[in-house]
Design a protein around this motif. Structure first.
Motif, PDB file in Angstrom:
ATOM      1  N   VAL A  85       0.842  -1.204   0.000  1.00  0.00           N
ATOM      2  CA  VAL A  85       0.000   0.000   0.000  1.00  0.00           C
ATOM      3  C   VAL A  85       0.874   1.249   0.000  1.00  0.00           C
ATOM      4  O   VAL A  85       0.656   2.187  -0.774  1.00  0.00           O
TER       5      VAL A  85
ATOM      6  N   TYR B 239       1.233   4.269  -2.722  1.00  0.00           N
ATOM      7  CA  TYR B 239       0.947   5.647  -2.309  1.00  0.00           C
ATOM      8  C   TYR B 239       2.128   6.561  -2.665  1.00  0.00           C
ATOM      9  O   TYR B 239       1.956   7.630  -3.242  1.00  0.00           O
TER      10      TYR B 239
ATOM     11  N   PHE C 282      -7.873   5.369  -0.814  1.00  0.00           N
ATOM     12  CA  PHE C 282      -8.807   4.597   0.025  1.00  0.00           C
ATOM     13  C   PHE C 282     -10.142   4.412  -0.701  1.00  0.00           C
ATOM     14  O   PHE C 282     -10.662   3.291  -0.781  1.00  0.00           O
TER      15      PHE C 282
ATOM     16  N   SER D  47     -10.007   1.951  -3.427  1.00  0.00           N
ATOM     17  CA  SER D  47      -9.834   0.555  -2.999  1.00  0.00           C
ATOM     18  C   SER D  47     -11.176  -0.109  -2.686  1.00  0.00           C
ATOM     19  O   SER D  47     -11.259  -1.315  -2.528  1.00  0.00           O
TER      20      SER D  47
ATOM     21  N   LEU E  42     -15.492  -1.683   7.730  1.00  0.00           N
ATOM     22  CA  LEU E  42     -14.164  -2.039   7.246  1.00  0.00           C
ATOM     23  C   LEU E  42     -13.594  -3.263   7.944  1.00  0.00           C
ATOM     24  O   LEU E  42     -12.912  -4.073   7.335  1.00  0.00           O
TER      25      LEU E  42
ATOM     26  N   PHE F 150      -5.742   7.468   6.098  1.00  0.00           N
ATOM     27  CA  PHE F 150      -6.354   6.836   4.922  1.00  0.00           C
ATOM     28  C   PHE F 150      -5.461   5.756   4.306  1.00  0.00           C
ATOM     29  O   PHE F 150      -5.966   4.823   3.687  1.00  0.00           O
ATOM     30  N   ILE F 151      -4.145   5.862   4.500  1.00  0.00           N
ATOM     31  CA  ILE F 151      -3.264   4.766   4.073  1.00  0.00           C
ATOM     32  C   ILE F 151      -3.598   3.533   4.921  1.00  0.00           C
ATOM     33  O   ILE F 151      -3.741   2.416   4.417  1.00  0.00           O
TER      34      ILE F 151
ATOM     35  N   MET G 175      -6.420   2.936   6.386  1.00  0.00           N
ATOM     36  CA  MET G 175      -7.740   2.416   6.033  1.00  0.00           C
ATOM     37  C   MET G 175      -7.704   1.641   4.707  1.00  0.00           C
ATOM     38  O   MET G 175      -8.424   0.661   4.537  1.00  0.00           O
ATOM     39  N   THR G 176      -6.831   2.058   3.796  1.00  0.00           N
ATOM     40  CA  THR G 176      -6.665   1.298   2.548  1.00  0.00           C
ATOM     41  C   THR G 176      -6.118  -0.086   2.873  1.00  0.00           C
ATOM     42  O   THR G 176      -6.561  -1.101   2.322  1.00  0.00           O
ATOM     43  N   TRP G 177      -5.147  -0.115   3.777  1.00  0.00           N
ATOM     44  CA  TRP G 177      -4.580  -1.399   4.216  1.00  0.00           C
ATOM     45  C   TRP G 177      -5.690  -2.280   4.816  1.00  0.00           C
ATOM     46  O   TRP G 177      -5.765  -3.479   4.535  1.00  0.00           O
TER      47      TRP G 177
ATOM     48  N   VAL H 136      -8.873  -2.212   4.159  1.00  0.00           N
ATOM     49  CA  VAL H 136      -9.764  -2.702   3.101  1.00  0.00           C
ATOM     50  C   VAL H 136      -9.120  -3.883   2.367  1.00  0.00           C
ATOM     51  O   VAL H 136      -9.758  -4.913   2.127  1.00  0.00           O
TER      52      VAL H 136
END
Lengths: 288, 329
Positions: free
Chosen positions: A91, A95, A147, A150, A205, A274-275, A277-279, A281
C-alpha cells in the motif's frame, strides 16, 4: 516496497495517465499563473496556487482511480497477496508512487516563481511555502482517494467517488460559515451522529463488533460527559471542529505567509489515516 | 512439507471448504482433482496466503502462512487460475519486478530472470508487451513468475485451462520437468491430465477431501470386479435360469430391455475370471441369441465419478468466478 514503487512509476509512464496528469497539472498552473501573476500583475505566486487547488478536484482522482481498481480487474492483486511482502509495504509503495507523480509536477511548478522574479516578484519564501502546502494538500487527498478507489473495482465509479469525496471536503470549507451560528445542542447532536457514523464505518471495514463498539463508546462517552458538565463549551463547536478538520482551510493559512507546523502534522496524519484504512480494506478483502 | 489442518472456509452460509486436512511431502507432483466448484482454488488461495481461512492452519516447512507469512511465502511460487500479469509490461520487465518484489538479491535478479525465461521458453518473446501474447505464452510467463525466488513448492491452479492441444503438451512437459526440482501441486478437473502428470492425487468434492493417494491406491478403492453387460433375445425366465446356472443370482442386475422379447442384464464378475464363453454356449444351447456381451473395466474415471458422486448433491459454486468448462473425464 521499492519494487512496487518502481512498477507503479513505470506504469504511469507506460500508460497515458501519467502524462495526462502532469500535462493537466502544468497546464492549470500555467493558466492560473498567466492570469493572476502576468495579466492581473499580482506579485504573489500564492494567488495562482490558491486557485490551482481547484484543479486537484479532477487531477487527484485521475491519478488514483487506477491504483487499486486495476489490480482487482486484472487479478494482479492475487500476485501482490502471494508475495513475501507485508501488505502495508504494498500500500505504501503505491501511495509513494502517486505522491512522487505529484512531486514531479510540483518541481516543475517550482520554476514558475523563479521566472516571475525576472518580472519583479520577490516573495519567493511565501511562494515556496505555499507550493509546499499545495504538495501536502495533494498528498493528503491522494491517500483519501486511494482509500476510496480501494472500495471498488470499477475505475469510473472510483473516479466519481473520489471527485465527490474531494468536493465534499472542499465545500465543507465553503459552507463552514453556516455552522458559526450552530448552538450547543445542535453542535452536540451533529458531532455525536458523526462519531457514530465513523464507528459504523470502522465496523464496515473491519467487521469487528468489539473494536467498532469501542470506537463508538470512546467517541461518544467523553462528549456526553463534557456536554453535561458544561454545555456552553459546545457553543460554536461545530464551526471550530470543521475548521480544525478542514484540509483546504488549512492550506490558505500557508498562503497568507505563515509556515504552519500544525498543518504539516494534520496533513500527514490525514494521509496516514487513509493509508491505514486502505490497508484495512485490502486485508479485509483477503479475509472475505 | 505442507501441513494443512482442519481447513474450513465459509462464505456466509455456504461452506466452500469443510474441515480439510492433508500433508504434502517434498519431491513429488501432486494433483488436486475435483469438479468445478469443488473448492480447489479456495484451497490453493488459502495455502498461498491470498485468502484467509475461516478456521484451520496451513504450515509450509513449519512456517504458518499467516503468522510467519513472509517466511512461508518465500517457499512458495504460485500461479493463480487467472495469470496475474501486468499487461502494460514486457515479460522481462514483469519478471524483473516480481523478482525484486520477492526479495531476490539485486545482483542475481537479471540472471534469475534469464534462467526462468529459458526454463519456460519465454526468452524469444521477452520484449513484447504481455497484452499482445497468446494465452499459452501468458501462462508460461505466469509459470515463470512462480519460479522466481527459487521456491521449494510450486502451486499451479488449473494451468492448462483454455490452451490448445500443442500448448497443453508444452505445459504438461514443463510441469513434469519442474517436478524433478520442486514439489509441484497442480489443480485440475480433467482426470486424464492429473493422472498423466501426477504422482499422487487429492480428490476434492463439495468442499471435502474425499480421497488421497497414488493412482493405484485409488483404483484399488473400487474393488476388483468388472461389469458384464448382456442383451439376450429370449423369454426372461428362461434366460435368467440359464444365467443363474453360471453366475450367482445376487451378482445380476436386471435392466429394462429396449425391445420386447429381449432381456438386458448387468453381471458383476471377478476381474480374473472370464465367463463369457460359458454364457455364450449355454445360451446357444437353449436357442437364446446373445445380442450384446460387453465387459466394462472399472477405470480411474469410475473412481473419480464414484468418489465425486457421493458428494455431488452438496456441490455449489465455490466462488463467484467463471468456471464454465464441462467436466471432462
Amino acid at each position: 516496497m521499492i519494487a512496487i514503487f518502481k512498477r507503479e512509476m513505470r506504469s504511469y509512464f507506460h500508460n497515458v495517465i501519467g502524462f495526462v496528469f502532469l500535462a493537466l497539472l502544468l497546464l492549470a498552473a500555467g493558466v492560473f499563473c498567466a492570469i493572476f501573476n502576468v495579466i492581473l500583475g499580482s506579485a504573489d505566486f500564492a494567488d495562482s496556487l490558491y486557485y490551482l487547488q481547484l484543479a486537484l478536484i479532477i487531477l487527484i482522482p485521475l491519478l488514483t482511480m487506477r491504483s487499486m481498481t486495476e489490480e482487482r480487474r486484472a487479478h494482479t492483486d492475487q500476485l501482490l497477496y502471494s508475495l513475501p511482502l507485508p501488505l502495508w509495504k504494498i500500500v505504501l509503495g503505491k501511495y509513494l508512487a502517486m505522491v512522487a507523480m505529484l512531486g514531479i509536477g510540483c518541481v516543475v511548478i517550482a520554476l514558475f516563481p523563479l521566472i516571475l522574479t525576472l518580472f519583479g516578484m520577490d516573495a519567493l519564501g511565501t511562494a515556496y511555502a505555499t507550493l509546499f502546502a499545495f504538495f501536502l494538500l495533494g498528498a493528503a487527498l491522494i491517500a483519501f482517494c486511494m482509500f476510496l478507489s480501494s472500495l471498488t473495482e470499477n475505475q469510473l465509479i472510483a473516479m466519481i467517488l473520489c471527485v465527490v469525496g474531494i468536493l465534499v471536503i472542499f465545500l465543507l470549507d465553503t459552507f463552514v460559515t453556516i455552522f458559526i451560528s450552530a448552538g450547543a445542542v445542535l453542535s452536540f447532536i451533529v458531532l455525536i451522529v458523526l462519531t457514530l457514523l465513523a464507528a459504523l464505518g470502522v465496523y464496515g471495514l473491519t467487521k469487528n463488533l468489539y473494536f467498532s463498539s469501542l470506537v463508538a463508546i470512546l467517541g461518544v462517552l467523553p462528549q456526553i460527559v463534557i456536554f453535561l458538565i458544561d454545555s456552553s463549551l459546545y457553543d460554536g463547536m461545530l464551526y471550530r471542529a470543521v475548521s480544525v478538520l478542514s484540509l483546504f482551510y488549512r492550506y490558505t493559512v500557508f498562503g497568507s505567509g505563515v509556515f504552519d507546523l500544525t498543518t504539516i502534522i494534520y496533513d500527514a496524519s490525514f494521509a496516514a489515516l487513509f493509508i491505514f484504512m486502505t490497508w484495512l480494506v485490502m486485508d479485509k478483502r483477503r479475509r472475505a | 512439507m505442507i501441513e494443512v489442518k482442519h481447513l474450513t472456509k465459509t462464505y456466509g452460509n455456504h461452506h466452500a471448504l469443510k474441515d480439510i486436512s492433508f500433508k504434502i511431502t517434498n519431491g513429488k507432483i501432486y494433483g488436486l482433482l475435483g469438479p468445478n466448484g469443488a473448492g480447489k482454488s479456495t484451497t490453493m488461495n488459502i495455502m498461498t496466503g491470498c485468502l484467509a481461512a475461516t478456521a484451520g492452519t496451513v504450515k509450509i516447512n513449519g512456517f504458518d502462512i499467516y503468522k510467519d507469512a513472509t517466511e512461508a511465502k518465500r517457499l512458495i511460487g504460485y500461479l493463480p487460475e487467472q495469470p496475474p500479469l501486468y499487461e502494460d509490461m514486457t515479460p522481462e520487465e514483469y519478471l524483473t519486478f516480481v523478482a525484486e518484489a520477492k526479495g531476490v538479491d539485486p545482483e542475481r535478479v537479471a540472471r534469475q530472470v534469464k534462467e526462468v525465461m529459458e526454463q519456460t521458453s519465454v526468452t524469444e518473446m521477452k520484449d513484447r508487451l504481455i497484452r499482445n501474447l497468446s494465452k499459452g505464452c501468458r501462462q508460461r510467463v505466469g509459470i515463470a513468475q512462480a519460479l522466481l525466488g527459487s521456491p521449494e513448492i510450486i502451486i499451479l491452479d488449473e494451468p492448462t485451462v483454455g490452451l490448445d492441444p500443442k500448448q497443453l503438451v508444452e505445459i504438461r512437459e514443463m510441469v513434469r520437468k519442474l517436478g524433478k526440482k520442486h514439489t509441484v501441486i497442480i489443480s485440475s478437473h480433467i482426470l486424464a491430465e492429473v493422472s498423466e502428470m501426477c504422482d499422487e492425487l487429492l480428490v476434492i468434492s463439495g468442499g471435502e477431501l474425499i480421497a488421497q493417494g497414488e493412482l493405484s491406491e485409488l483404483e484399488a478403492m473400487l474393488g476388483d470386479t468388472d461389469t458384464l453387460h448382456l442383451v439376450i433375445r429370449g423369454d426372461e425366465a428362461g434366460v435368467l435360469e440359464v444365467l443363474y446356472g453360471i453366475v450367482q443370482k445376487e451378482n445380476c442386475t436386471l435392466r429394462s430391455a429396449t425391445k420386447e422379447g429381449e432381456v438386458s442384464v448387468d453381471v458383476s464378475i471377478p476381474r480374473e475370471s472370464d465367463v463369457r464363453d460359458r454364457i455364450f454356449f449355454a445360451m446357444a444351447d437353449r436357442r437364446y441369441a446373445v445380442l450384446t456381451m460387453e465387459i466394462e473395466h472399472k477405470s480411474l474415471e469410475n473412481v473419480f465419478l464414484a468418489l465425486t458422486d457421493r458428494t455431488a448433491d452438496s456441490i455449489e459454486p465455490e466462488q463467484p468466478e467463471s468456471e464454465e468448462e464441462e467436466l471432462e473425464t
